[in-house]
Design a protein around this motif. Structure first.
Motif, PDB file in Angstrom:
ATOM      1  N   LEU A  65       0.829  -1.208   0.000  1.00  0.00           N
ATOM      2  CA  LEU A  65       0.000   0.000   0.000  1.00  0.00           C
ATOM      3  C   LEU A  65       0.863   1.257   0.000  1.00  0.00           C
ATOM      4  CD1 LEU A  65      -2.830   1.239   0.206  1.00  0.00           C
ATOM      5  CD2 LEU A  65      -2.629   1.079   2.702  1.00  0.00           C
ATOM      6  N   THR A  66       1.934   1.254   0.796  1.00  0.00           N
ATOM      7  CA  THR A  66       2.828   2.416   0.859  1.00  0.00           C
ATOM      8  C   THR A  66       3.527   2.647  -0.473  1.00  0.00           C
ATOM      9  OG1 THR A  66       3.207   2.063   3.218  1.00  0.00           O
ATOM     10  CG2 THR A  66       4.810   3.417   2.046  1.00  0.00           C
ATOM     11  N   LEU A  67       4.025   1.580  -1.090  1.00  0.00           N
ATOM     12  CA  LEU A  67       4.737   1.707  -2.361  1.00  0.00           C
ATOM     13  C   LEU A  67       3.819   2.232  -3.465  1.00  0.00           C
ATOM     14  CD1 LEU A  67       6.890  -1.557  -2.327  1.00  0.00           C
ATOM     15  CD2 LEU A  67       7.757   0.783  -2.250  1.00  0.00           C
ATOM     16  N   PHE A  68       2.638   1.649  -3.596  1.00  0.00           N
ATOM     17  CA  PHE A  68       1.740   2.066  -4.673  1.00  0.00           C
ATOM     18  C   PHE A  68       1.172   3.457  -4.431  1.00  0.00           C
ATOM     19  CE2 PHE A  68       1.811  -2.444  -5.690  1.00  0.00           C
ATOM     20  CZ  PHE A  68       1.796  -2.435  -7.077  1.00  0.00           C
ATOM     21  N   LEU A  69       0.894   3.782  -3.183  1.00  0.00           N
ATOM     22  CA  LEU A  69       0.423   5.134  -2.878  1.00  0.00           C
ATOM     23  C   LEU A  69       1.512   6.163  -3.158  1.00  0.00           C
ATOM     24  CD1 LEU A  69      -1.786   6.950  -1.619  1.00  0.00           C
ATOM     25  CD2 LEU A  69      -0.738   6.534   0.613  1.00  0.00           C
ATOM     26  N   SER A  70       2.737   5.860  -2.771  1.00  0.00           N
ATOM     27  CA  SER A  70       3.855   6.777  -3.025  1.00  0.00           C
ATOM     28  C   SER A  70       4.089   6.947  -4.519  1.00  0.00           C
ATOM     29  CB  SER A  70       5.121   6.242  -2.346  1.00  0.00           C
ATOM     30  OG  SER A  70       4.948   6.118  -0.959  1.00  0.00           O
ATOM     31  N   GLN A  71       4.061   5.853  -5.259  1.00  0.00           N
ATOM     32  CA  GLN A  71       4.266   5.931  -6.703  1.00  0.00           C
ATOM     33  C   GLN A  71       3.166   6.739  -7.373  1.00  0.00           C
ATOM     34  OE1 GLN A  71       6.884   5.074  -8.393  1.00  0.00           O
ATOM     35  NE2 GLN A  71       6.020   5.712 -10.349  1.00  0.00           N
ATOM     36  N   ALA A  72       1.930   6.598  -6.879  1.00  0.00           N
ATOM     37  CA  ALA A  72       0.830   7.376  -7.440  1.00  0.00           C
ATOM     38  C   ALA A  72       1.057   8.873  -7.223  1.00  0.00           C
ATOM     39  CB  ALA A  72      -0.487   6.942  -6.795  1.00  0.00           C
ATOM     40  N   PHE A  73       1.546   9.248  -6.051  1.00  0.00           N
ATOM     41  CA  PHE A  73       1.846  10.664  -5.792  1.00  0.00           C
ATOM     42  C   PHE A  73       3.008  11.133  -6.657  1.00  0.00           C
ATOM     43  CE2 PHE A  73      -0.703  10.364  -1.924  1.00  0.00           C
ATOM     44  CZ  PHE A  73      -1.230  11.639  -1.838  1.00  0.00           C
ATOM     45  N   LEU A  74       4.038  10.315  -6.785  1.00  0.00           N
ATOM     46  CA  LEU A  74       5.229  10.732  -7.522  1.00  0.00           C
ATOM     47  C   LEU A  74       4.972  10.881  -9.011  1.00  0.00           C
ATOM     48  CD1 LEU A  74       7.907   8.507  -5.744  1.00  0.00           C
ATOM     49  CD2 LEU A  74       7.570  10.966  -5.497  1.00  0.00           C
ATOM     50  N   ALA A  75       3.989  10.163  -9.537  1.00  0.00           N
ATOM     51  CA  ALA A  75       3.701  10.214 -10.972  1.00  0.00           C
ATOM     52  C   ALA A  75       2.701  11.312 -11.331  1.00  0.00           C
ATOM     53  CB  ALA A  75       3.174   8.856 -11.442  1.00  0.00           C
ATOM     54  N   THR A  76       2.246  12.070 -10.345  1.00  0.00           N
ATOM     55  CA  THR A  76       1.281  13.139 -10.601  1.00  0.00           C
ATOM     56  C   THR A  76       1.867  14.483 -10.165  1.00  0.00           C
ATOM     57  OG1 THR A  76       0.239  12.617  -8.468  1.00  0.00           O
ATOM     58  CG2 THR A  76      -0.731  11.618 -10.431  1.00  0.00           C
ATOM     59  N   ARG A  77       1.032  15.507 -10.127  1.00  0.00           N
ATOM     60  CA  ARG A  77       1.506  16.856  -9.843  1.00  0.00           C
ATOM     61  C   ARG A  77       2.303  16.975  -8.545  1.00  0.00           C
ATOM     62  NH1 ARG A  77      -2.746  21.679 -10.154  1.00  0.00           N
ATOM     63  NH2 ARG A  77      -2.656  20.988 -12.342  1.00  0.00           N
ATOM     64  N   PRO A  78       1.842  16.396  -7.410  1.00  0.00           N
ATOM     65  CA  PRO A  78       2.641  16.531  -6.184  1.00  0.00           C
ATOM     66  C   PRO A  78       4.079  16.042  -6.346  1.00  0.00           C
ATOM     67  CG  PRO A  78       0.474  15.679  -5.655  1.00  0.00           C
ATOM     68  CD  PRO A  78       0.577  15.685  -7.146  1.00  0.00           C
ATOM     69  N   GLY A  79       4.259  14.918  -7.058  1.00  0.00           N
ATOM     70  CA  GLY A  79       5.601  14.389  -7.241  1.00  0.00           C
ATOM     71  C   GLY A  79       6.495  15.333  -8.020  1.00  0.00           C
TER      72      GLY A  79
END
Length: 336
Positions: A170-184
């Motif tokens: 859950l942590t990895l996929f949530l982090s990757q989702a943030f990193l691949a969008t505007r916040p990242g």
């Protein structure tokens, strides 16, 4: 779409394989639990340090909030994880927002931000160590209960390993989702040059608080899982500066700025330290710490970009070669 989440998918599959391997031996399961738990917290810490440039030396504060919320909630009020985990996440979020607003309002960056977070963590350590209803320095033991699922108290360690696999995924996929969008993208811009990012319209303070809050919540959940897994919490193991330094070391050795870098560092250093302590510690007290420190020094000198950075660079170099080889093969096939 699948390629976008490969940095999260591959470590998750490897974690599942490690969990299956560890089922054969309780000792290996103990090591897997520590690697998965601390490695996941290190991934959350890396969202700040590796992607936003906020190096926190006080993340043990949020880990301790999670652990002591679970312990005191069960000892004092009989509350289970369904109640204590969300409370721990909210308390950690509130603490992160308070510390972040205080630090960012006065422009603390770099070493000054690191020292400020360390100071908050040390204050919490001293307060808990002196608080009677939190067990002081002796810590708190979670009482046993026949309600296994309600309090997550199992006779074997493998259910905790399964919980940690889910927590890691859950942590990895949530982090990757943030990193691949505007916040990242905003986090990377702030890390590279905060002043230039703000000049281009990036609300730096808002997105630094987002990274701080998200990292704190994940870390607090990690502390809550720690309390339920080991049924004991004390200031040294949950609020001590050693945990914060450990997260820093895993990030440096594994590779800052890589989603899976700190997890790689944890997967290498935690088993190495544990095995050295088990097999060599009887003859020379502290040999595992000496070997652990020497390994860190060697890796830091020879591979300053981290093991993950070296691996990622090699994969990037191999990709164009494969594409060129595929292009030549297509040209040969198309030739008359």
């Amino acid at each position: 779409m699948l390629r976008r989440f490969l940095p999260a998918l591959v470590p998750t599959l490897l974690a599942i394989a490690g969990f299956c391997f560890s089922l054969s031996d309780p000792y290996f399961m103990e090591i897997f639990i520590m690697v998965g738990l601390i490695g996941t917290v290190a991934v959350a810490w890396n969202l700040m340090a590796g992607f936003t440039g906020l190096v926190s030396l006080g993340h043990s504060l949020f880990f301790g909030i999670g652990a002591y919320t679970v312990a005191y909630g069960q000892v004092g009020f009989g509350l289970g994880p369904l109640v204590t985990w969300p409370i721990a996440a909210l308390l950690a979020l509130a603490s992160a927002l308070f510390i972040g607003l205080l630090c960012f309002r006065y422009g603390l960056r770099g070493y000054f931000f690191s020292i400020a977070t360390l100071a908050f963590s040390e204050v919490a350590f001293l307060l808990v160590s002196a608080t009677l209803w939190l067990g002081r320095s002796d810590g708190m033991m979670l009482p046993s209960s026949p309600e296994t699922l309600r309090y997550l108290q199992f006779d074997h360690k493998w259910p905790y390993g399964l919980i940690i696999v889910g927590f890691l995924a859950l942590t990895l996929f949530l982090s990757q989702a943030f990193l691949a969008t505007r916040p990242g993208f905003y986090w990377r811009a702030i890390r590279d040059n905060e002043g230039a990012a703000e000049a281009l319209g990036v609300p730096a303070m808002r997105y630094k608080l987002l990274a701080f809050g998200l990292s704190a919540v994940v870390t607090a959940i990690g502390g809550a899982i720690f309390a339920n897994t080991f049924a004991f919490v004390d200031p040294r193991s949950t609020l001590g500066v050693e945990l914060s330094i450990q997260l820093l070391v895993f990030g440096i050795i594994g590779g800052l700025g890589l989603l899976w870098g700190p997890l790689l560092g944890a997967a290498l250093l935690i088993p190495a330290g544990e095995l050295l302590r088990t097999y060599l510690g009887a003859g020379f007290h502290g040999v595992n710490i000496v070997a652990y420190a020497l390994l860190m020094i060697v890796l830091a000198l020879l591979l300053p970009q981290g093991l993950g950075g070296v691996l990622a660079a090699r994969l990037r170099r191999r990709a164009p070669k494969k594409q060129a080889a595929a292009g030549k093969a297509l040209a040969v096939e198309a030739a008359p």
